[in-house]
Design a protein around this motif. Structure first.
Motif, PDB file in Angstrom:
ATOM      1  N   GLY A 411       0.811  -1.208   0.000  1.00 32.90           N
ATOM      2  CA  GLY A 411       0.000   0.000   0.000  1.00 32.90           C
ATOM      3  C   GLY A 411       0.844   1.258   0.000  1.00 32.90           C
ATOM      4  O   GLY A 411       0.569   2.220  -0.735  1.00 32.90           O
ATOM      5  N   CYS A 412       1.900   1.266   0.810  1.00 33.85           N
ATOM      6  CA  CYS A 412       2.809   2.426   0.856  1.00 33.85           C
ATOM      7  C   CYS A 412       3.466   2.645  -0.505  1.00 33.85           C
ATOM      8  O   CYS A 412       3.634   3.791  -0.945  1.00 33.85           O
ATOM      9  CB  CYS A 412       3.858   2.203   1.941  1.00 33.85           C
ATOM     10  SG  CYS A 412       5.025   3.562   2.138  1.00 33.85           S
ATOM     11  N   SER A 413       3.832   1.574  -1.204  1.00 32.29           N
ATOM     12  CA  SER A 413       4.442   1.689  -2.536  1.00 32.29           C
ATOM     13  C   SER A 413       3.485   2.352  -3.525  1.00 32.29           C
ATOM     14  O   SER A 413       3.903   3.136  -4.382  1.00 32.29           O
ATOM     15  CB  SER A 413       4.847   0.302  -3.040  1.00 32.29           C
ATOM     16  OG  SER A 413       5.801  -0.297  -2.186  1.00 32.29           O
ATOM     17  N   CYS A 414       2.201   2.041  -3.396  1.00 27.68           N
ATOM     18  CA  CYS A 414       1.203   2.679  -4.272  1.00 27.68           C
ATOM     19  C   CYS A 414       1.136   4.186  -4.028  1.00 27.68           C
ATOM     20  O   CYS A 414       0.996   4.974  -4.975  1.00 27.68           O
ATOM     21  CB  CYS A 414      -0.172   2.053  -4.048  1.00 27.68           C
ATOM     22  SG  CYS A 414      -0.341   0.356  -4.641  1.00 27.68           S
ATOM     23  N   PHE A 415       1.248   4.598  -2.766  1.00 26.87           N
ATOM     24  CA  PHE A 415       1.221   6.031  -2.466  1.00 26.87           C
ATOM     25  C   PHE A 415       2.468   6.736  -3.009  1.00 26.87           C
ATOM     26  O   PHE A 415       2.409   7.891  -3.432  1.00 26.87           O
ATOM     27  CB  PHE A 415       1.096   6.260  -0.962  1.00 26.87           C
ATOM     28  CG  PHE A 415      -0.252   5.910  -0.402  1.00 26.87           C
ATOM     29  CD1 PHE A 415      -1.409   6.420  -0.972  1.00 26.87           C
ATOM     30  CD2 PHE A 415      -0.368   5.061   0.684  1.00 26.87           C
ATOM     31  CE1 PHE A 415      -2.661   6.092  -0.470  1.00 26.87           C
ATOM     32  CE2 PHE A 415      -1.608   4.722   1.205  1.00 26.87           C
ATOM     33  CZ  PHE A 415      -2.763   5.239   0.618  1.00 26.87           C
ATOM     34  N   ILE A 416       3.595   6.045  -2.987  1.00 29.30           N
ATOM     35  CA  ILE A 416       4.810   6.619  -3.577  1.00 29.30           C
ATOM     36  C   ILE A 416       4.611   6.823  -5.078  1.00 29.30           C
ATOM     37  O   ILE A 416       4.960   7.871  -5.630  1.00 29.30           O
ATOM     38  CB  ILE A 416       6.019   5.700  -3.307  1.00 29.30           C
ATOM     39  CG1 ILE A 416       6.342   5.684  -1.806  1.00 29.30           C
ATOM     40  CG2 ILE A 416       7.237   6.175  -4.107  1.00 29.30           C
ATOM     41  CD1 ILE A 416       7.413   4.675  -1.415  1.00 29.30           C
ATOM     42  N   ALA A 417       4.022   5.818  -5.750  1.00 34.29           N
ATOM     43  CA  ALA A 417       3.730   5.946  -7.181  1.00 34.29           C
ATOM     44  C   ALA A 417       2.751   7.098  -7.436  1.00 34.29           C
ATOM     45  O   ALA A 417       2.884   7.832  -8.420  1.00 34.29           O
ATOM     46  CB  ALA A 417       3.159   4.633  -7.712  1.00 34.29           C
ATOM     47  N   MET A 418       1.773   7.263  -6.558  1.00 31.97           N
ATOM     48  CA  MET A 418       0.819   8.365  -6.681  1.00 31.97           C
ATOM     49  C   MET A 418       1.544   9.714  -6.629  1.00 31.97           C
ATOM     50  O   MET A 418       1.260  10.624  -7.420  1.00 31.97           O
ATOM     51  CB  MET A 418      -0.198   8.292  -5.547  1.00 31.97           C
ATOM     52  CG  MET A 418      -1.201   9.443  -5.488  1.00 31.97           C
ATOM     53  SD  MET A 418      -2.124   9.459  -3.928  1.00 31.97           S
ATOM     54  CE  MET A 418      -0.843  10.058  -2.778  1.00 31.97           C
ATOM     55  N   GLN A 419       2.497   9.845  -5.710  1.00 30.13           N
ATOM     56  CA  GLN A 419       3.261  11.096  -5.613  1.00 30.13           C
ATOM     57  C   GLN A 419       4.068  11.369  -6.875  1.00 30.13           C
ATOM     58  O   GLN A 419       4.158  12.518  -7.327  1.00 30.13           O
ATOM     59  CB  GLN A 419       4.204  11.037  -4.410  1.00 30.13           C
ATOM     60  CG  GLN A 419       3.524  11.269  -3.085  1.00 30.13           C
ATOM     61  CD  GLN A 419       4.554  11.520  -2.003  1.00 30.13           C
ATOM     62  OE1 GLN A 419       5.047  10.584  -1.384  1.00 30.13           O
ATOM     63  NE2 GLN A 419       4.907  12.760  -1.788  1.00 30.13           N
ATOM     64  N   VAL A 420       4.660  10.323  -7.450  1.00 29.06           N
ATOM     65  CA  VAL A 420       5.439  10.490  -8.679  1.00 29.06           C
ATOM     66  C   VAL A 420       4.553  11.035  -9.792  1.00 29.06           C
ATOM     67  O   VAL A 420       4.931  11.970 -10.520  1.00 29.06           O
ATOM     68  CB  VAL A 420       6.088   9.161  -9.091  1.00 29.06           C
ATOM     69  CG1 VAL A 420       6.733   9.285 -10.474  1.00 29.06           C
ATOM     70  CG2 VAL A 420       7.131   8.725  -8.059  1.00 29.06           C
TER      71      VAL A 420
END
Length: 430
Positions: A411-420
């Motif tokens: 889930g945290c990885s998805c939020f990082i992708a969202m920020q990118v």
């Protein structure tokens, strides 16, 4: 990222309808005043009585497992709380659409009545009668909470613009305050002299009274709007928005692991031989820290922006989910409870704000919130029962910690992708 101002949910509606028969539309927001703060406080009370009760289920998980539903496995009992959480988010599909059409008061009054009836019906449930508890607490209370959440949060944006982030986090903090008060009250009544029936009635009476007050306080600024985006049109836009997709995926997957400490920390403490009194207050410690996390999240957002703060909170939460492997002593329960509670409080406070950031068209924010919460509901639905199944009747605690830690990391990885994606979007728009 820098500060991201939340979109005005009602801006589009302001341009379509006058505030009264004698006034012309304007972009004026009160940003204060009695009516604005009364509505915000009403939303705070709603959060206290709905999601605050949902995330207090750890008390019931412990009580049902050891006293009231001893004929059921931990996984089966967890379905009561997970279905409640599932419906809390799934019903956003309905309440989001109705909110966009202006039916705020109808939702608040009707759902408040449903919450009161459901909890009083729970008090009539008999020992080892699983279906009675499941229907009243899992389904009835879950639907009521879900219908109340979006309107009580989103209506605040009709009154505030400059301080919207701070006010929305204040409203959301009602849930964590509820998650402090409800466990104390329930642990001292369910396990005390008055027993299950009267203990639940006392809790239902408190919630009914506060929701009655909230019904008088919450008042939208705008009448129902006939102009609103259709659900299918909104869903189509969401399907072609990468940032929204990553954000929704992050909320959904992280929700799988998010509820694990909320449901199992008290039982985990008790099963490791810690004192009964301390186990009762392990949830209170965690939820008090969550309350502080929600209150301070608005300040953090001012400096770092909603997406960055949300990502950071999920990273910390993931580390602490893995750390539950080492829970053995009072010190470990207190440390993990405080730190996880703080990160969880920030995560809870930013559900609505991050979706506001991801919604370029304010007029369909209610529908976008509903769609995201519907997906997120599946995470909350399957997470606790899977954890219960992994624990088994022998309570093998490391299995739950590893599984939920992995879910948190994804889930945290998805939020990082969202920020990118958001950074590329901001760069391209300059």
């Amino acid at each position: 990222m820098g500060h991201v101002d939340l979109p005005a949910i009602a801006t589009a509606r302001e341009s379509e309808k006058p505030l009264s028969s004698e006034e012309h539309p304007s972009d004026h927001f009160p940003d204060g005043g009695f009516r604005a703060w009364a509505t915000a406080f009403g939303g705070f009370l709603v959060q206290f009585c709905t999601y605050g009760y949902t995330i207090s289920f750890g008390v019931y998980q412990d009580f049902y497992s050891q006293t009231y539903l001893t004929n059921q496995s931990p996984s089966t009992i967890a379905w009561i709380g997970s279905v409640n959480a599932f419906l809390f988010e799934m019903c956003g599909l309905i309440s989001g659409q109705l909110y966009d059409r202006g039916y705020v008061r109808q939702l608040v009054i009707g759902a408040s009545l449903l919450q009161a009836i459901s909890l009083f019906m729970l008090s009539l449930a008999k020992p080892d009668q699983y279906y009675q508890i499941f229907l009243s607490q899992g389904i009835g209370s879950g639907c009521a909470a879900g219908l109340l959440y979006i309107p009580s949060m989103a209506v605040v944006s009709q009154y505030f613009r400059k301080r919207r982030e701070l006010v929305m986090t204040f409203v959301a903090s009602g849930a964590c305050l509820g998650a402090v008060v409800h466990p104390i009250m329930l642990n001292n009544t369910l396990n005390g002299s008055i027993g299950f029936a009267n203990g639940v009635r006392a809790s239902a009476g408190l919630i009914s009274g506060l929701l009655f007050i909230a019904c008088f306080l919450i008042k939208p600024r705008f009448p129902p709007s006939k102009a609103s985006t259709t659900f299918l049109a909104t869903a189509n836009k969401c399907a072609h928005d990468p940032a929204y997709i990553f954000g929704t995926a992050g909320l959904t997957i992280f929700a799988v692991g998010f509820y694990y400490p909320l449901f199992y920390l008290q039982l985990d403490s008790a099963m490791h031989g810690l004192s009964k009194t301390f186990s009762f207050y392990s949830l209170v410690i965690m939820n008090t820290s969550s309350f502080v996390g929600q209150l301070t999240s608005g300040v953090l957002v001012e400096y770092f922006g909603v997406p960055a703060v949300l990502t950071g909170s999920t990273f910390v939460g993931t580390v602490l989910l893995f750390a539950l492997i080492g829970l053995r002593t009072i010190a470990s329960v207190v440390t993990i409870g405080i730190l996880y509670g703080y990160s969880a409080g920030i995560f809870q406070a930013l559900w609505a704000p991050v979706l506001a950031v991801l919604s370029p068209d304010p007029s369909d924010l209610g529908a976008r919130m509903g769609i995201s919460y519907a997906f997120m509901a599946f995470g909350g639905l399957i997470g606790p029962p899977i954890s219960g199944a992994l624990l088994t009747g022998d309570y093998i605690w490391w299995r739950g910690a590893v599984f939920n830690g992995i879910m948190g990391a994804i889930g945290c990885s998805c939020f990082i992708a969202m920020q990118v994606v958001l950074r590329h979007r901001d760069h391209d728009s300059q």
